[in-house]
Design a protein around this motif. Sequence first.
Motif, PDB file in Angstrom:
ATOM      1  N   LYS A  28       0.814  -1.225   0.000  1.00  0.00           N
ATOM      2  CA  LYS A  28       0.000   0.000   0.000  1.00  0.00           C
ATOM      3  C   LYS A  28       0.848   1.276   0.000  1.00  0.00           C
ATOM      4  CE  LYS A  28      -0.829   0.769   4.889  1.00  0.00           C
ATOM      5  NZ  LYS A  28      -1.098   2.150   5.191  1.00  0.00           N
ATOM      6  N   ASP A  29       2.132   1.161   0.333  1.00  0.00           N
ATOM      7  CA  ASP A  29       2.983   2.350   0.313  1.00  0.00           C
ATOM      8  C   ASP A  29       4.300   2.158  -0.452  1.00  0.00           C
ATOM      9  OD1 ASP A  29       4.191   0.682   2.146  1.00  0.00           O
ATOM     10  OD2 ASP A  29       4.424   2.200   3.690  1.00  0.00           O
ATOM     11  N   LYS A  30       4.426   1.056  -1.186  1.00  0.00           N
ATOM     12  CA  LYS A  30       5.619   0.817  -1.998  1.00  0.00           C
ATOM     13  C   LYS A  30       5.199   0.452  -3.414  1.00  0.00           C
ATOM     14  CE  LYS A  30       8.668  -0.651   1.715  1.00  0.00           C
ATOM     15  NZ  LYS A  30       9.500  -1.724   2.261  1.00  0.00           N
ATOM     16  N   TYR A  31       5.889   1.082  -4.371  1.00  0.00           N
ATOM     17  CA  TYR A  31       5.567   0.909  -5.784  1.00  0.00           C
ATOM     18  C   TYR A  31       6.859   0.804  -6.572  1.00  0.00           C
ATOM     19  CZ  TYR A  31       1.120   2.660  -4.056  1.00  0.00           C
ATOM     20  OH  TYR A  31      -0.033   2.831  -3.344  1.00  0.00           O
ATOM     21  N   GLN A  32       6.749   0.315  -7.805  1.00  0.00           N
ATOM     22  CA  GLN A  32       7.939   0.170  -8.635  1.00  0.00           C
ATOM     23  C   GLN A  32       7.588   0.490 -10.090  1.00  0.00           C
ATOM     24  OE1 GLN A  32       9.876  -3.832  -9.148  1.00  0.00           O
ATOM     25  NE2 GLN A  32      11.342  -2.900  -7.734  1.00  0.00           N
ATOM     26  N   PHE A  33       8.522   1.129 -10.787  1.00  0.00           N
ATOM     27  CA  PHE A  33       8.348   1.389 -12.215  1.00  0.00           C
ATOM     28  C   PHE A  33       9.644   1.063 -12.937  1.00  0.00           C
ATOM     29  CE2 PHE A  33       9.642   5.394 -10.250  1.00  0.00           C
ATOM     30  CZ  PHE A  33      10.651   5.852 -11.078  1.00  0.00           C
ATOM     31  N   LYS A  34       9.538   0.862 -14.252  1.00  0.00           N
ATOM     32  CA  LYS A  34      10.746   0.557 -15.021  1.00  0.00           C
ATOM     33  C   LYS A  34      10.586   0.982 -16.470  1.00  0.00           C
ATOM     34  CE  LYS A  34       9.837  -4.263 -16.319  1.00  0.00           C
ATOM     35  NZ  LYS A  34      10.376  -5.620 -16.299  1.00  0.00           N
ATOM     36  N   THR A  35      11.734   1.133 -17.119  1.00  0.00           N
ATOM     37  CA  THR A  35      11.797   1.440 -18.538  1.00  0.00           C
ATOM     38  C   THR A  35      13.156   0.986 -19.062  1.00  0.00           C
ATOM     39  OG1 THR A  35      11.394   3.151 -20.203  1.00  0.00           O
ATOM     40  CG2 THR A  35      12.731   3.788 -18.296  1.00  0.00           C
ATOM     41  N   LYS A  36      13.288   0.940 -20.379  1.00  0.00           N
ATOM     42  CA  LYS A  36      14.556   0.577 -21.001  1.00  0.00           C
ATOM     43  C   LYS A  36      15.089   1.793 -21.753  1.00  0.00           C
ATOM     44  CE  LYS A  36      16.660  -3.394 -22.919  1.00  0.00           C
ATOM     45  NZ  LYS A  36      16.435  -4.788 -23.166  1.00  0.00           N
ATOM     46  N   ALA A  64       2.579   6.543  -8.307  1.00  0.00           N
ATOM     47  CA  ALA A  64       2.513   5.992  -6.944  1.00  0.00           C
ATOM     48  C   ALA A  64       1.735   6.924  -6.025  1.00  0.00           C
ATOM     49  CB  ALA A  64       3.928   5.763  -6.406  1.00  0.00           C
ATOM     50  N   VAL A  65       1.984   8.210  -6.137  1.00  0.00           N
ATOM     51  CA  VAL A  65       1.279   9.210  -5.330  1.00  0.00           C
ATOM     52  C   VAL A  65      -0.215   9.172  -5.637  1.00  0.00           C
ATOM     53  CG1 VAL A  65       0.960  11.701  -5.067  1.00  0.00           C
ATOM     54  CG2 VAL A  65       3.261  10.732  -4.966  1.00  0.00           C
ATOM     55  N   TYR A  66      -0.558   9.150  -6.903  1.00  0.00           N
ATOM     56  CA  TYR A  66      -1.959   9.084  -7.343  1.00  0.00           C
ATOM     57  C   TYR A  66      -2.667   7.882  -6.715  1.00  0.00           C
ATOM     58  CZ  TYR A  66      -5.761   7.974 -10.643  1.00  0.00           C
ATOM     59  OH  TYR A  66      -6.966   7.640 -11.210  1.00  0.00           O
ATOM     60  N   ARG A  67      -2.030   6.735  -6.778  1.00  0.00           N
ATOM     61  CA  ARG A  67      -2.649   5.523  -6.217  1.00  0.00           C
ATOM     62  C   ARG A  67      -2.758   5.586  -4.700  1.00  0.00           C
ATOM     63  NH1 ARG A  67      -0.855   0.596 -10.247  1.00  0.00           N
ATOM     64  NH2 ARG A  67      -1.551   1.674 -12.121  1.00  0.00           N
ATOM     65  N   SER A  68      -1.731   6.119  -4.052  1.00  0.00           N
ATOM     66  CA  SER A  68      -1.771   6.202  -2.585  1.00  0.00           C
ATOM     67  C   SER A  68      -2.755   7.252  -2.092  1.00  0.00           C
ATOM     68  CB  SER A  68      -0.371   6.476  -2.025  1.00  0.00           C
ATOM     69  OG  SER A  68       0.040   7.785  -2.328  1.00  0.00           O
ATOM     70  N   ALA A  69      -3.152   8.172  -2.985  1.00  0.00           N
ATOM     71  CA  ALA A  69      -4.114   9.223  -2.640  1.00  0.00           C
ATOM     72  C   ALA A  69      -5.542   8.810  -3.003  1.00  0.00           C
ATOM     73  CB  ALA A  69      -3.745  10.514  -3.358  1.00  0.00           C
ATOM     74  N   GLY A  70      -5.762   7.522  -3.189  1.00  0.00           N
ATOM     75  CA  GLY A  70      -7.103   7.044  -3.510  1.00  0.00           C
ATOM     76  C   GLY A  70      -7.539   7.405  -4.912  1.00  0.00           C
ATOM     77  N   ASN A  71      -6.593   7.395  -5.850  1.00  0.00           N
ATOM     78  CA  ASN A  71      -6.840   7.713  -7.258  1.00  0.00           C
ATOM     79  C   ASN A  71      -7.360   9.136  -7.465  1.00  0.00           C
ATOM     80  OD1 ASN A  71      -5.909   5.183  -7.985  1.00  0.00           O
ATOM     81  ND2 ASN A  71      -7.945   4.296  -7.968  1.00  0.00           N
ATOM     82  N   LYS A  72      -6.875  10.042  -6.628  1.00  0.00           N
ATOM     83  CA  LYS A  72      -7.153  11.469  -6.792  1.00  0.00           C
ATOM     84  C   LYS A  72      -6.011  12.089  -7.597  1.00  0.00           C
ATOM     85  CE  LYS A  72     -10.817  11.956  -4.162  1.00  0.00           C
ATOM     86  NZ  LYS A  72     -12.112  12.117  -4.780  1.00  0.00           N
ATOM     87  N   VAL A  73      -6.358  12.987  -8.491  1.00  0.00           N
ATOM     88  CA  VAL A  73      -5.337  13.694  -9.262  1.00  0.00           C
ATOM     89  C   VAL A  73      -4.461  14.485  -8.295  1.00  0.00           C
ATOM     90  CG1 VAL A  73      -4.945  15.483 -10.998  1.00  0.00           C
ATOM     91  CG2 VAL A  73      -6.801  13.836 -11.303  1.00  0.00           C
ATOM     92  N   CYS A  74      -3.154  14.382  -8.497  1.00  0.00           N
ATOM     93  CA  CYS A  74      -2.177  15.110  -7.675  1.00  0.00           C
ATOM     94  C   CYS A  74      -1.205  15.824  -8.613  1.00  0.00           C
ATOM     95  CB  CYS A  74      -1.403  14.147  -6.779  1.00  0.00           C
ATOM     96  SG  CYS A  74      -2.407  13.230  -5.602  1.00  0.00           S
ATOM     97  N   VAL A  75      -0.739  16.983  -8.180  1.00  0.00           N
ATOM     98  CA  VAL A  75       0.243  17.724  -8.970  1.00  0.00           C
ATOM     99  C   VAL A  75       1.526  17.891  -8.162  1.00  0.00           C
ATOM    100  CG1 VAL A  75      -1.436  18.925 -10.415  1.00  0.00           C
ATOM    101  CG2 VAL A  75      -0.754  19.937  -8.248  1.00  0.00           C
ATOM    102  N   THR A  76       2.636  17.860  -8.857  1.00  0.00           N
ATOM    103  CA  THR A  76       3.938  17.976  -8.211  1.00  0.00           C
ATOM    104  C   THR A  76       4.144  19.387  -7.674  1.00  0.00           C
ATOM    105  OG1 THR A  76       4.764  16.435  -9.891  1.00  0.00           O
ATOM    106  CG2 THR A  76       6.407  17.558  -8.512  1.00  0.00           C
ATOM    107  N   ILE A  77       4.439  19.477  -6.371  1.00  0.00           N
ATOM    108  CA  ILE A  77       4.812  20.757  -5.759  1.00  0.00           C
ATOM    109  C   ILE A  77       6.324  20.907  -5.804  1.00  0.00           C
ATOM    110  CG2 ILE A  77       4.937  22.056  -3.601  1.00  0.00           C
ATOM    111  CD1 ILE A  77       2.240  20.886  -2.846  1.00  0.00           C
TER     112      ILE A  77
END
Length: 134
Positions: A28-36, A64-77
Amino acid sequence: MSKIYHQISKKPGFMKHNGGLLFRDLTKDKYQFKTKIKKNHINKVGITHGGYIASIIDAGAGTAVYRSAGNKVCVTISLDIKYIGSSKIGDEIIGDVKIQKVTNTLVFMNCELRSKKNKIAIASGVWKKLNKNL
């Protein structure tokens, strides 16, 4: 925990144009992403461009922030990135995101970006929750 990564860059835009980003929930508080890393991600010196590194951290941590915020839109401060190492064409980059705290209006996170066993960057950031869903 999900063993499967899912493409989060489905709609036209910057991240899809640059190859997309794969993402998975771990807890619920750890996420992972990847790319090449591809040729268009490289700078004149032959290593991954710092702007691309910043972009994948912002997109991956932002998801990760979006998902942890209950799928609420979030913007980077704020997003503070420390560049520690480098990567090159063909490297798989993995980002580990840890949500530190979720309040009524803000989300705080830390992120570590690596390729193989090499640490590429660390970041910390704050996002503002907006009162809308995607």
